[in-house]
Structures are given as C-alpha cells and as structure tokens.
Design a protein around this motif. Sequence first.
Motif, PDB file in Angstrom:
ATOM      1  N   ILE A   1       0.837  -1.200   0.000  1.00  0.00           N
ATOM      2  CA  ILE A   1       0.000   0.000   0.000  1.00  0.00           C
ATOM      3  C   ILE A   1       0.872   1.250   0.000  1.00  0.00           C
ATOM      4  CG2 ILE A   1      -1.656   1.339   1.361  1.00  0.00           C
ATOM      5  CD1 ILE A   1      -2.834  -1.336   2.270  1.00  0.00           C
TER       6      ILE A   1
ATOM      7  N   LEU B   1       2.143   1.732  -3.421  1.00  0.00           N
ATOM      8  CA  LEU B   1       1.078   2.208  -4.303  1.00  0.00           C
ATOM      9  C   LEU B   1       0.850   3.705  -4.121  1.00  0.00           C
ATOM     10  CD1 LEU B   1      -1.315   1.752  -6.239  1.00  0.00           C
ATOM     11  CD2 LEU B   1      -2.686   1.095  -4.260  1.00  0.00           C
TER      12      LEU B   1
ATOM     13  N   TRP C   1       1.656   6.333  -7.096  1.00  0.00           N
ATOM     14  CA  TRP C   1       0.359   6.238  -7.755  1.00  0.00           C
ATOM     15  C   TRP C   1       0.354   6.920  -9.122  1.00  0.00           C
ATOM     16  CZ3 TRP C   1      -2.237  10.625  -9.177  1.00  0.00           C
ATOM     17  CH2 TRP C   1      -1.847  11.823  -8.565  1.00  0.00           C
TER      18      TRP C   1
ATOM     19  N   LEU D   1      -0.252  -4.452 -11.298  1.00  0.00           N
ATOM     20  CA  LEU D   1      -0.633  -5.452 -10.309  1.00  0.00           C
ATOM     21  C   LEU D   1       0.560  -6.348  -9.979  1.00  0.00           C
ATOM     22  CD1 LEU D   1      -2.784  -6.932  -8.628  1.00  0.00           C
ATOM     23  CD2 LEU D   1      -3.337  -8.271 -10.681  1.00  0.00           C
TER      24      LEU D   1
ATOM     25  N   LEU E   1       2.998  -4.503  -7.604  1.00  0.00           N
ATOM     26  CA  LEU E   1       2.494  -4.427  -6.235  1.00  0.00           C
ATOM     27  C   LEU E   1       2.557  -5.791  -5.549  1.00  0.00           C
ATOM     28  CD1 LEU E   1      -0.615  -2.153  -6.874  1.00  0.00           C
ATOM     29  CD2 LEU E   1       1.498  -1.491  -5.710  1.00  0.00           C
TER      30      LEU E   1
ATOM     31  N   GLN F   1      -4.422  -9.515  -5.673  1.00  0.00           N
ATOM     32  CA  GLN F   1      -5.651  -8.865  -6.147  1.00  0.00           C
ATOM     33  C   GLN F   1      -6.832  -9.279  -5.282  1.00  0.00           C
ATOM     34  OE1 GLN F   1      -6.126  -6.784  -8.817  1.00  0.00           O
ATOM     35  NE2 GLN F   1      -8.192  -7.094  -9.579  1.00  0.00           N
TER      36      GLN F   1
ATOM     37  N   PHE G   1      -6.433  -7.732  -1.683  1.00  0.00           N
ATOM     38  CA  PHE G   1      -6.626  -6.284  -1.697  1.00  0.00           C
ATOM     39  C   PHE G   1      -8.106  -5.941  -1.848  1.00  0.00           C
ATOM     40  CE2 PHE G   1      -6.771  -1.980  -3.149  1.00  0.00           C
ATOM     41  CZ  PHE G   1      -5.654  -1.353  -2.604  1.00  0.00           C
ATOM     42  N   THR G   2      -8.773  -6.597  -2.763  1.00  0.00           N
ATOM     43  CA  THR G   2     -10.193  -6.327  -3.006  1.00  0.00           C
ATOM     44  C   THR G   2     -11.031  -6.695  -1.792  1.00  0.00           C
ATOM     45  OG1 THR G   2      -9.867  -6.714  -5.371  1.00  0.00           O
ATOM     46  CG2 THR G   2     -12.133  -6.769  -4.555  1.00  0.00           C
TER      47      THR G   2
ATOM     48  N   SER H   1     -10.626  -2.807  -6.385  1.00  0.00           N
ATOM     49  CA  SER H   1      -9.350  -3.273  -6.918  1.00  0.00           C
ATOM     50  C   SER H   1      -8.252  -2.237  -6.679  1.00  0.00           C
ATOM     51  CB  SER H   1      -9.478  -3.513  -8.421  1.00  0.00           C
ATOM     52  OG  SER H   1      -9.689  -2.278  -9.094  1.00  0.00           O
ATOM     53  N   PRO H   2      -6.978  -2.657  -6.732  1.00  0.00           N
ATOM     54  CA  PRO H   2      -5.874  -1.692  -6.598  1.00  0.00           C
ATOM     55  C   PRO H   2      -5.958  -0.577  -7.644  1.00  0.00           C
ATOM     56  CG  PRO H   2      -5.041  -3.912  -6.392  1.00  0.00           C
ATOM     57  CD  PRO H   2      -6.480  -4.038  -6.823  1.00  0.00           C
ATOM     58  N   LYS H   3      -6.348  -0.919  -8.869  1.00  0.00           N
ATOM     59  CA  LYS H   3      -6.444   0.076  -9.928  1.00  0.00           C
ATOM     60  C   LYS H   3      -7.476   1.142  -9.585  1.00  0.00           C
ATOM     61  CE  LYS H   3      -7.204   0.528 -14.910  1.00  0.00           C
ATOM     62  NZ  LYS H   3      -7.478  -0.202 -16.180  1.00  0.00           N
TER      63      LYS H   3
ATOM     64  N   PHE I   1      -8.466   1.880  -6.597  1.00  0.00           N
ATOM     65  CA  PHE I   1      -7.970   2.560  -5.399  1.00  0.00           C
ATOM     66  C   PHE I   1      -7.162   3.792  -5.776  1.00  0.00           C
ATOM     67  CE2 PHE I   1      -5.261   3.050  -1.638  1.00  0.00           C
ATOM     68  CZ  PHE I   1      -6.137   2.796  -0.587  1.00  0.00           C
TER      69      PHE I   1
END
Length: 287
Positions: free
Chosen positions: A17, A20, A24, A30, A33, A45, A48-49, A55-57, A59
């Motif tokens: 995190i 990320l 960012w 993915l 990370l 994935q 994180f979800t 999703s990270p994307k 986020f």
Amino acid sequence: MTADPDAIHYRAFAAAIDHLIENWSEQPSLEELAAVAGFSPFHFQRLFTRWAGISPKRFVQFLTLDHAKRLLAENHSVLDAALDVGLSGPSRLHDLFIACEAITPGEYKALGDGLTIRWGFHDTPLGRVLIGTTERGVCWLSFAEDGDEAGAWAEFTAEWPAARLVEDPHTTEPVVAQALGWAKAAEPTRLLLRGTNFQVKVWEALLRIPSGAIVSYEDVAKAIGQPTALRAVGRAVGRNPVCILIPCHRVIQKSGVIHNYRYGVPRKKALLAWEQARRLSSEGIAA
C-alpha cells in the motif's frame, strides 16, 4: 518464538500500500504491487479487493487531487446537518459508536496519576499502531511510522507520564480490530481525552464527520462557532491523540490539497482512499 502469521501478512500488505501511494502517478502494475508484498498477482488482487472493497487500480483513483476536490464539493451540502445531529449517516465504515469523555481539570494536571493504561503494538494493513486503553476508554492510538516504535512510545509516555502502563496486547488487539472496522463493537467505544477545552471541542466536531467524507479546516472552525480560528483549529487537529477513531485525517485544505498529517501525507491518503472505497463497497457500487 514463532512469528505471528497475521502480523507478517499485514506488514507485507502495508508495504504494498505504501508503494502504491508513493508511486500512484506512475500507475504501478498489479504484478509490481504483488512483488512488493511477496504474493502472486492473483492472490494479491483477491486480498486487496477483500480488504479495500475495490481493486488496486480503482484505489488509485481515490488518491488524486481531482477526487479530493469532488468530495469536498459533494460533502459541502451535507456537512452542517451531519455536524448538527452528531450522526455519520449511512456512510459509516462500520457499526461502531464512539462517545468521548474529557478528563477533569484536576486530572489534566495530574498527568495520568492513578490511571492504569493497557497498551500494545499491532500490525495492520495501514501500518503498525500503538494503542492505549483504560477502564474509561481508549486514550491513545498512533502510527509507528516506518517501524519507529521508540518514537511512538516516547510520544505516548510524554502524554501520560504519571500513569501506570501495562503491556497487554491481548486486551488491546480487539480494540484495534474495531477501530479499523474488522470487528463490530458490542457496545459504544469510549474515548478518554486529555486536552484543553478548545482541543476537545475540535475533536468532538471531527467525530461527527461522516466516514468516506472530507471537510476543510474552515468547515471545522465554523462548526465549533469560531470561523476565524483556523490556525488554532489546525493545531488542535494536529494534536489529536487518538488517530482513526477521531478522524483528523478527514480534514484537508479548502483547495483539495492533502497535507499536514502527523503520520505523513501518504498515510493520510491511504486512510481517505480506504474509507471512500469501503463506503462505495457498502453501498453496492461496483468496484
């Protein structure tokens, strides 16, 4: 002693995190990370979800200045009502009530003399925290930035120098779980606050900001009836002794710029993005 697998898991997740948030603008993949966390892309994935609700994307979208500005505009019309009634409405992170009690002037001067505080360090996906609890409520919650337990401990003991301190992570662990929304509170979570009358007034106003929302320092100053006391409000926000539970991270500049967080701007962005993600997830908005 065998390492706690949950603690190892949380530390790896927190590292991803942090990566990320710090990168960012470069849109880390993915795979990148997952490598930082030490997981397979599929596993990362999914974890994180499950934690963030998105999703990270997705986020990453919550880490931008434009998003902060939109939130300020959206929350402007509902802030007064939320502060007036003291309710956070349907956007609360979790089923957690918070009530605060300020110590008396005599207790303030006593610096915790006669008070027993149970404390513990705990790993979370947002970073390592130090928490202190008493029979009257939580009196301390802070991040140990970059693993600096000594620094976090020094701040804590400086606030309560005369108190009897008892290391008791077994007691403090469930309180951390409630603070971060992983466990529901069986009863209202109480806070024991040591501060000036003005500081406590500001902290009480912060408690009424809806989860998933952000407000400006001007909004807080108006809410406590002192619209010109912006510097004093800013200092009181920065002196918050119980982070997360008293959501000082939800206060940003009127311009939408996220700055001046006691535990670093990246941590503040992480908290805001996490809350906004969880709010949308709870409302059934697609991730």
